[in-house]
Every structure is written in C-alpha cells, then in structure tokens.
Design a protein around this motif. Structure first.
Motif, PDB file in Angstrom:
ATOM      1  N   VAL A  26       0.832  -1.205   0.000  1.00  0.00           N
ATOM      2  CA  VAL A  26       0.000   0.000   0.000  1.00  0.00           C
ATOM      3  C   VAL A  26       0.869   1.258   0.000  1.00  0.00           C
ATOM      4  CG1 VAL A  26      -1.619   1.379   1.372  1.00  0.00           C
ATOM      5  CG2 VAL A  26      -2.006  -1.075   1.071  1.00  0.00           C
ATOM      6  N   ASN A  27       1.877   1.291   0.881  1.00  0.00           N
ATOM      7  CA  ASN A  27       2.760   2.455   0.957  1.00  0.00           C
ATOM      8  C   ASN A  27       3.491   2.703  -0.357  1.00  0.00           C
ATOM      9  OD1 ASN A  27       2.120   3.067   3.623  1.00  0.00           O
ATOM     10  ND2 ASN A  27       3.733   1.762   4.457  1.00  0.00           N
ATOM     11  N   LYS A  28       3.917   1.629  -1.002  1.00  0.00           N
ATOM     12  CA  LYS A  28       4.616   1.768  -2.286  1.00  0.00           C
ATOM     13  C   LYS A  28       3.672   2.325  -3.348  1.00  0.00           C
ATOM     14  CE  LYS A  28       7.364  -0.691  -5.755  1.00  0.00           C
ATOM     15  NZ  LYS A  28       6.629   0.003  -6.866  1.00  0.00           N
ATOM     16  N   LEU A  29       2.435   1.829  -3.363  1.00  0.00           N
ATOM     17  CA  LEU A  29       1.466   2.311  -4.334  1.00  0.00           C
ATOM     18  C   LEU A  29       1.161   3.785  -4.123  1.00  0.00           C
ATOM     19  CD1 LEU A  29      -0.548   1.887  -6.618  1.00  0.00           C
ATOM     20  CD2 LEU A  29      -2.189   1.031  -4.927  1.00  0.00           C
ATOM     21  N   LEU A  30       0.959   4.197  -2.860  1.00  0.00           N
ATOM     22  CA  LEU A  30       0.677   5.602  -2.573  1.00  0.00           C
ATOM     23  C   LEU A  30       1.854   6.491  -2.970  1.00  0.00           C
ATOM     24  CD1 LEU A  30      -1.064   5.263   0.914  1.00  0.00           C
ATOM     25  CD2 LEU A  30      -2.150   5.581  -1.310  1.00  0.00           C
ATOM     26  N   LYS A  31       3.069   6.013  -2.722  1.00  0.00           N
ATOM     27  CA  LYS A  31       4.259   6.773  -3.124  1.00  0.00           C
ATOM     28  C   LYS A  31       4.358   6.857  -4.643  1.00  0.00           C
ATOM     29  CE  LYS A  31       9.274   7.131  -2.540  1.00  0.00           C
ATOM     30  NZ  LYS A  31       9.485   7.427  -3.978  1.00  0.00           N
ATOM     31  N   ASP A  32       4.042   5.759  -5.330  1.00  0.00           N
ATOM     32  CA  ASP A  32       4.079   5.761  -6.791  1.00  0.00           C
ATOM     33  C   ASP A  32       3.083   6.773  -7.359  1.00  0.00           C
ATOM     34  OD1 ASP A  32       6.023   3.829  -6.850  1.00  0.00           O
ATOM     35  OD2 ASP A  32       4.656   2.166  -7.275  1.00  0.00           O
ATOM     36  N   ILE A  33       1.899   6.858  -6.729  1.00  0.00           N
ATOM     37  CA  ILE A  33       0.901   7.827  -7.186  1.00  0.00           C
ATOM     38  C   ILE A  33       1.417   9.251  -6.969  1.00  0.00           C
ATOM     39  CG2 ILE A  33      -1.406   8.762  -6.748  1.00  0.00           C
ATOM     40  CD1 ILE A  33      -2.319   5.903  -6.128  1.00  0.00           C
ATOM     41  N   CYS A  34       1.995   9.513  -5.793  1.00  0.00           N
ATOM     42  CA  CYS A  34       2.566  10.844  -5.511  1.00  0.00           C
ATOM     43  C   CYS A  34       3.646  11.201  -6.532  1.00  0.00           C
ATOM     44  CB  CYS A  34       3.146  10.880  -4.104  1.00  0.00           C
ATOM     45  SG  CYS A  34       1.933  11.141  -2.794  1.00  0.00           S
ATOM     46  N   ASP A  35       4.524  10.243  -6.820  1.00  0.00           N
ATOM     47  CA  ASP A  35       5.612  10.487  -7.764  1.00  0.00           C
ATOM     48  C   ASP A  35       5.068  10.752  -9.164  1.00  0.00           C
ATOM     49  OD1 ASP A  35       7.408  10.117  -5.727  1.00  0.00           O
ATOM     50  OD2 ASP A  35       7.961   8.068  -6.298  1.00  0.00           O
ATOM     51  N   HIS A  36       4.059   9.974  -9.565  1.00  0.00           N
ATOM     52  CA  HIS A  36       3.472  10.145 -10.894  1.00  0.00           C
ATOM     53  C   HIS A  36       2.806  11.515 -11.020  1.00  0.00           C
ATOM     54  CE1 HIS A  36       1.918   9.009 -14.758  1.00  0.00           C
ATOM     55  NE2 HIS A  36       0.650   9.055 -14.365  1.00  0.00           N
ATOM     56  N   VAL A  37       2.067  11.901  -9.980  1.00  0.00           N
ATOM     57  CA  VAL A  37       1.402  13.205  -9.994  1.00  0.00           C
ATOM     58  C   VAL A  37       2.440  14.327 -10.032  1.00  0.00           C
ATOM     59  CG1 VAL A  37      -0.019  14.786  -8.615  1.00  0.00           C
ATOM     60  CG2 VAL A  37      -0.697  12.393  -8.875  1.00  0.00           C
ATOM     61  N   GLN A  38       3.543  14.171  -9.271  1.00  0.00           N
ATOM     62  CA  GLN A  38       4.602  15.183  -9.276  1.00  0.00           C
ATOM     63  C   GLN A  38       5.219  15.319 -10.663  1.00  0.00           C
ATOM     64  OE1 GLN A  38       5.794  17.143  -6.370  1.00  0.00           O
ATOM     65  NE2 GLN A  38       6.315  18.236  -8.243  1.00  0.00           N
ATOM     66  N   ASN A  39       5.441  14.204 -11.337  1.00  0.00           N
ATOM     67  CA  ASN A  39       5.986  14.250 -12.694  1.00  0.00           C
ATOM     68  C   ASN A  39       5.031  14.949 -13.657  1.00  0.00           C
ATOM     69  OD1 ASN A  39       8.370  12.904 -12.041  1.00  0.00           O
ATOM     70  ND2 ASN A  39       7.517  10.877 -12.440  1.00  0.00           N
ATOM     71  N   ILE A  40       3.737  14.666 -13.510  1.00  0.00           N
ATOM     72  CA  ILE A  40       2.754  15.335 -14.364  1.00  0.00           C
ATOM     73  C   ILE A  40       2.752  16.837 -14.075  1.00  0.00           C
ATOM     74  CG2 ILE A  40       0.312  15.512 -14.950  1.00  0.00           C
ATOM     75  CD1 ILE A  40      -0.022  12.593 -14.189  1.00  0.00           C
ATOM     76  N   GLN A  41       2.795  17.193 -12.794  1.00  0.00           N
ATOM     77  CA  GLN A  41       2.836  18.613 -12.420  1.00  0.00           C
ATOM     78  C   GLN A  41       4.008  19.330 -13.080  1.00  0.00           C
ATOM     79  OE1 GLN A  41       2.455  17.927  -7.962  1.00  0.00           O
ATOM     80  NE2 GLN A  41       1.572  19.961  -8.129  1.00  0.00           N
ATOM     81  N   ASN A  42       5.160  18.692 -13.051  1.00  0.00           N
ATOM     82  CA  ASN A  42       6.376  19.323 -13.583  1.00  0.00           C
ATOM     83  C   ASN A  42       6.269  19.601 -15.078  1.00  0.00           C
ATOM     84  OD1 ASN A  42       7.506  19.149 -11.037  1.00  0.00           O
ATOM     85  ND2 ASN A  42       8.639  17.258 -11.461  1.00  0.00           N
ATOM     86  N   ARG A  43       5.462  18.796 -15.777  1.00  0.00           N
ATOM     87  CA  ARG A  43       5.343  18.967 -17.233  1.00  0.00           C
ATOM     88  C   ARG A  43       4.158  19.842 -17.636  1.00  0.00           C
ATOM     89  NH1 ARG A  43       6.244  13.346 -17.049  1.00  0.00           N
ATOM     90  NH2 ARG A  43       4.100  12.894 -17.668  1.00  0.00           N
ATOM     91  N   THR A  44       3.194  19.988 -16.732  1.00  0.00           N
ATOM     92  CA  THR A  44       1.944  20.636 -17.122  1.00  0.00           C
ATOM     93  C   THR A  44       2.109  22.121 -17.401  1.00  0.00           C
ATOM     94  OG1 THR A  44       0.654  19.015 -15.876  1.00  0.00           O
ATOM     95  CG2 THR A  44      -0.441  21.053 -16.441  1.00  0.00           C
ATOM     96  N   GLN A  45       2.915  22.835 -16.620  1.00  0.00           N
ATOM     97  CA  GLN A  45       3.078  24.268 -16.865  1.00  0.00           C
ATOM     98  C   GLN A  45       3.692  24.510 -18.242  1.00  0.00           C
ATOM     99  OE1 GLN A  45       2.024  27.030 -15.100  1.00  0.00           O
ATOM    100  NE2 GLN A  45       2.620  27.997 -17.034  1.00  0.00           N
ATOM    101  N   GLY A  46       4.703  23.722 -18.596  1.00  0.00           N
ATOM    102  CA  GLY A  46       5.304  23.875 -19.917  1.00  0.00           C
ATOM    103  C   GLY A  46       4.307  23.567 -21.025  1.00  0.00           C
TER     104      GLY A  46
END
Length: 206
Positions: A26-46
């Motif tokens: 569960v912890n790994k999945l939640l971290k993976d979701i956080c990481d994925h969302v962070q990566n999307i955030q980093n690309r969205t402004q551009g």
C-alpha cells in the motif's frame, strides 16, 4: 497441547507477515501515485505555455488572463481545508478518481479541438496525446488503490460532455481548453497533498 501452540504460533506469524507485506504494498502504491502526480505537475506548466502560444491572440499575449471565468461541468479542486482534512480514505480516493475520469474526457475533447484548429502544430498535439496517456495511467493507479485499501471500486461516471454546445466558436474552444488546463493543475496540487496524507496515515497505522 504443545502441537496446538506451535500451529497457533505459525498461523500468527503468517498473518503478521501477510499484514506487513500488504502495508508495504500500500505504501509503495501511494508513493508511486505521488511520484506520478509530481511528474505530471512538472510537465503541465510547460504544456500550458505551449498550448497558449499556439492559440493566437489574445491567448498568446503576455497579459492574457481569464481568472473570473469558470467552465461548467468541471470538478472544482477548491475545498475548505477543514472539510478536506476530515475526508475519509474512501471519500478522498473517490473524489480524485471521479475528477480525473472527467478530465480524461475533457482533455480528449481538447485534443480533438486542437487537431481541428491547429492541425500543423504536431509538437502540441504530441504533448496533448502524452497528457491523455498520463491521465489513463493515473486512473489505473487510483483503481489499484481502491483494491489495496480494500475499498469498493467506483461506478463509471456519466458522460460529462453530454451538455456541451457542439457549435462552439473557435475562440470558445480555445478558451475552453485553457480553462480545463487551469483547473487540472489545481487538482494535481490537491491530489499530491491528499496522497501524501494517505501515505502518512498508512505508515502511522502500522
């Protein structure tokens, strides 16, 4: 008696080990979701900057702003802090899943609009296609979170585009894309906070 105690100890050990393994998953999945969302955030402004630069005036102007405009049908990310903090795991997951299910439909509409309005802007179309792929991956991760937390899967959403005006002008379609981007970025911020909190609570419960 000794034999029974040995069996009980073995069963208890297996149950504890199974619980710890599930918690780690569960912890790994939640971290993976956080990481994925962070990566999307980093690309969205551009991507938003690229989108606006390809829409012509007034969208590509340095002073363009549409802060007071809202798009009916889009889920709103804004929520009072106290209400957000008191949400249950199921409520938190469900709202995120439903929101991104709606955004998936809207961004497919934005992509279709841009294929019609800006067919020669291949770089923009490629970035929008990647965004749709990222959303599909995020929804898949959220579905897995329901299973990992032993929560019921959400029902499919109703068509969020059913009431849209099919005769929108090119300006309205370009503005609609911008408004979708703007609310989507706010949801990414909310999701990152929500799943960071879920991860903290999951670790504290161990």
């Amino acid at each position: 008696m000794y034999h029974t105690l040995v069996i009980l100890c073995v069963v208890s050990s297996l149950l504890i080990g199974s619980h710890e393994s599930a918690s780690v998953e569960v912890n790994k999945l939640l971290k993976d979701i956080c990481d994925h969302v962070q990566n999307i955030q980093n690309r969205t402004q551009g991507l938003l900057d690229t989108y606006l630069s390809n829409q012509g005036a007034p969208f590509n102007g340095s002073h363009f702003s549409a802060e007071q405009l809202q798009l009916d049908g889009l889920p709103k990310a804004s929520i009072p802090y106290r209400a957000w903090r008191r949400m249950t795991d199921e409520e938190r997951l469900l709202e995120n899943y439903q929101a991104y299910s709606v955004f998936q439909e809207y961004f497919q509409l934005v992509l279709d609009d841009q294929r019609d309005l800006s067919p020669d802007q291949t770089a923009l179309l490629h970035l929008l296609d990647e965004l749709c792929h990222d959303l599909a991956q995020l929804l898949k991760q959220l579905s897995s979170a329901f299973d990992a937390l032993r929560l019921p899967r959400p029902l499919p959403i109703k068509d969020p585009l059913s009431s849209l005006d099919q005769q929108s002008s090119p300006f309205q379609r370009r503005l609609r894309g911008y408004l979708v981007f703007r609310e989507y970025r706010l949801w990414l911020l909310r999701t990152h906070r929500s799943f960071t909190l879920l991860g903290i609570q999951s670790r504290e419960a161990q």
